[in-house]
Write an enzyme that holds these catalytic residues in place. Structure first.
Site, PDB file in Angstrom:
ATOM      1  N   HIS A 106     -16.445 -27.891 -58.010  1.00 30.10           N
ATOM      2  CA  HIS A 106     -16.046 -28.623 -56.810  1.00 30.10           C
ATOM      3  C   HIS A 106     -17.230 -28.755 -55.853  1.00 30.10           C
ATOM      4  O   HIS A 106     -17.551 -29.858 -55.387  1.00 30.10           O
ATOM      5  CB  HIS A 106     -14.889 -27.900 -56.114  1.00 30.10           C
ATOM      6  CG  HIS A 106     -14.446 -28.544 -54.841  1.00 30.10           C
ATOM      7  ND1 HIS A 106     -13.429 -29.467 -54.781  1.00 30.10           N
ATOM      8  CD2 HIS A 106     -14.907 -28.423 -53.556  1.00 30.10           C
ATOM      9  CE1 HIS A 106     -13.273 -29.885 -53.536  1.00 30.10           C
ATOM     10  NE2 HIS A 106     -14.153 -29.250 -52.768  1.00 30.10           N
ATOM     11  N   GLU A 107     -17.875 -27.628 -55.584  1.00 33.35           N
ATOM     12  CA  GLU A 107     -19.009 -27.656 -54.655  1.00 33.35           C
ATOM     13  C   GLU A 107     -20.206 -28.369 -55.259  1.00 33.35           C
ATOM     14  O   GLU A 107     -20.990 -29.001 -54.539  1.00 33.35           O
ATOM     15  CB  GLU A 107     -19.381 -26.223 -54.247  1.00 33.35           C
ATOM     16  CG  GLU A 107     -18.263 -25.450 -53.566  1.00 33.35           C
ATOM     17  CD  GLU A 107     -17.698 -26.160 -52.352  1.00 33.35           C
ATOM     18  OE1 GLU A 107     -18.439 -26.947 -51.714  1.00 33.35           O
ATOM     19  OE2 GLU A 107     -16.517 -25.940 -52.036  1.00 33.35           O
ATOM     20  N   HIS A 112     -19.978 -32.026 -54.414  1.00 35.33           N
ATOM     21  CA  HIS A 112     -20.496 -32.291 -53.062  1.00 35.33           C
ATOM     22  C   HIS A 112     -22.029 -32.251 -53.051  1.00 35.33           C
ATOM     23  O   HIS A 112     -22.684 -33.127 -52.478  1.00 35.33           O
ATOM     24  CB  HIS A 112     -19.984 -31.236 -52.076  1.00 35.33           C
ATOM     25  CG  HIS A 112     -18.521 -31.320 -51.769  1.00 35.33           C
ATOM     26  ND1 HIS A 112     -17.891 -32.491 -51.422  1.00 35.33           N
ATOM     27  CD2 HIS A 112     -17.553 -30.350 -51.725  1.00 35.33           C
ATOM     28  CE1 HIS A 112     -16.612 -32.262 -51.184  1.00 35.33           C
ATOM     29  NE2 HIS A 112     -16.385 -30.972 -51.373  1.00 35.33           N
TER      30      HIS A 112
END
Length: 378
Positions: free
Chosen positions: A29-30, A33
């Site tokens: 998820h990170e 980003h």
């Protein structure tokens, strides 16, 4: 000695599988980003798996601090100009930046670039789920059982709808059924919802309408959960079971379908809560995820990876909810900015972040309460 054994069971039986699953999901998820931020020219100050005090870390050549932190219940990417891990802007710091520093900050980028960076996290979760599902289908194929009804429970929804032993289910609400498990996947999340079901009976097509009833069931690990039931039973025979192998391209297609199924099932459940068809006591937090991770780990690595894929989709969906502090809340603010050509007033944004923080904490407390009640009840 017994205490040491219990501690060992807790660590290796529950904590390690839980951290394995959560770390994979949070990291990707990170990473979503992070990669899009770098692509958009945003300076990334920190990439952390976990919250709180840093345990171990290093700085890369572009000045990003990569670290593992003490509390392993999430993670974050912090951009230049962020006030905290939720990417709330630190306006005082931004105001004191040089022109060059401000140009590399997240908040100096166009609304479309900011939206792309924010959306990349949940999208990475969906991609991760597709990759895991595709790998599992490519390696192991998929096992099906002929969707034949062997018996119908008396006074059940199926009996009321007119099901008969020997019926072979062909479709549910227009969706083709390939396996008895396909029926269960649709029915369990459709309590109180009329389903149009086509069956093959004595060589003829028969159309039925059945409404699953909400009942409490216990899974193989002893966990009780409320699901929709029709009252159909199958006595699996060896010649009813078959496995389909997939080439890499087909496996990816199946991975996409499985990911969409998890999205649809989660959305149906959340919608059912608001419609009063589903009970919110099925919402779980870290304790229940840890418990379920340990239980699934006993089934092998493939089952644990499957859980990671499901959890990845769930985290992606939760982060897309339009709540300030979450990715969906940021996207909501950016949608306003794109539509009206100016950002929301700072006071409105600050108020939204406070409300969002309160909602997130309330959800965490509610989920933890459900976890404790589930453990005590179990």
């Amino acid at each position: 000695m017994a205490i040491l054994t219990d501690i060992g069971t807790l660590v290796w039986g529950y904590l390690v599988p839980f951290l394995f699953v959560l770390t994979i999901v949070v990291f990707f998820h990170e990473l979503g980003h992070f990669l899009v931020a770098r692509w958009c020219g945003v300076k990334v100050a920190a990439f952390s798996v976990g919250f709180g005090r840093e345990l171990v870390g290093f700085d890369d050549r572009q000045g990003t601090r990569w670290k593992i932190s003490m509390i392993p219940l999430g993670g974050y990417v912090k951009f230049a100009g962020d006030d905290n891990a939720a990417s709330v802007p630190d306006r005082e710091t931004i105001a004191q930046m040089s022109e060059e520093e401000r140009a590399g900050s997240f908040y100096a980028k166009s609304v479309w670039r900011r939206a792309a960076v924010v959306a990349a996290g949940p999208i990475a979760n969906f991609i991760l789920a597709i990759v895991i599902f595709a790998a599992l289908f490519g390696l192991y194929g998929r096992t099906y059982t002929v969707p034949r009804v062997d018996s119908v429970q008396a006074e059940s929804a199926a009996a009321e709808a007119g099901f008969m032993p020997g019926d072979v289910v062909v479709s549910v609400d227009g969706e083709a059924i390939r396996s008895f498990a396909d029926i269960q996947r649709v029915v369990t999340v459709s309590a109180g919802v009329p389903l149009n079901i086509s069956v093959e009976r004595d060589g003829k097509r028969v159309d039925l309408v059945a409404t699953p009833k909400l009942r409490e069931m216990t899974d193989q690990f002893g966990n009780a959960q409320k699901v929709g039931l029709l009252g159909l039973r199958q006595n699996t025979r060896p010649d009813d079971v078959y496995t389909v192998a997939y080439n890499p391209l087909e496996a990816v297609g199946e991975g996409v379908k499985e990911t969409w199924y998890v999205v649809a099932r989660t959305g149906s459940y959340i919608g059912g809560i608001f419609a009063g068809r589903e009970s919110a006591d099925q919402l779980g937090g870290p304790i229940r995820v840890a418990q379920f991770s340990g239980q699934v780990a006993t089934l092998g690595l493939a089952a644990l990876l499957n859980l990671a894929a499901v959890l990845s989709v769930s985290i992606g969906l939760i982060n897309l909810m339009p709540i300030p502090m979450l990715d969906g809340g940021h996207l909501l603010f950016y949608a306003y900015e794109a539509a009206f050509g100016r950002p929301l007033p700072e006071k409105v944004q600050d108020f939204g972040f406070r409300i969002g923080l309160a909602l997130v904490f309330m959800l965490m407390i509610f989920a933890t309460f459900n976890d404790v009640k589930h453990l005590v009840g179990g």
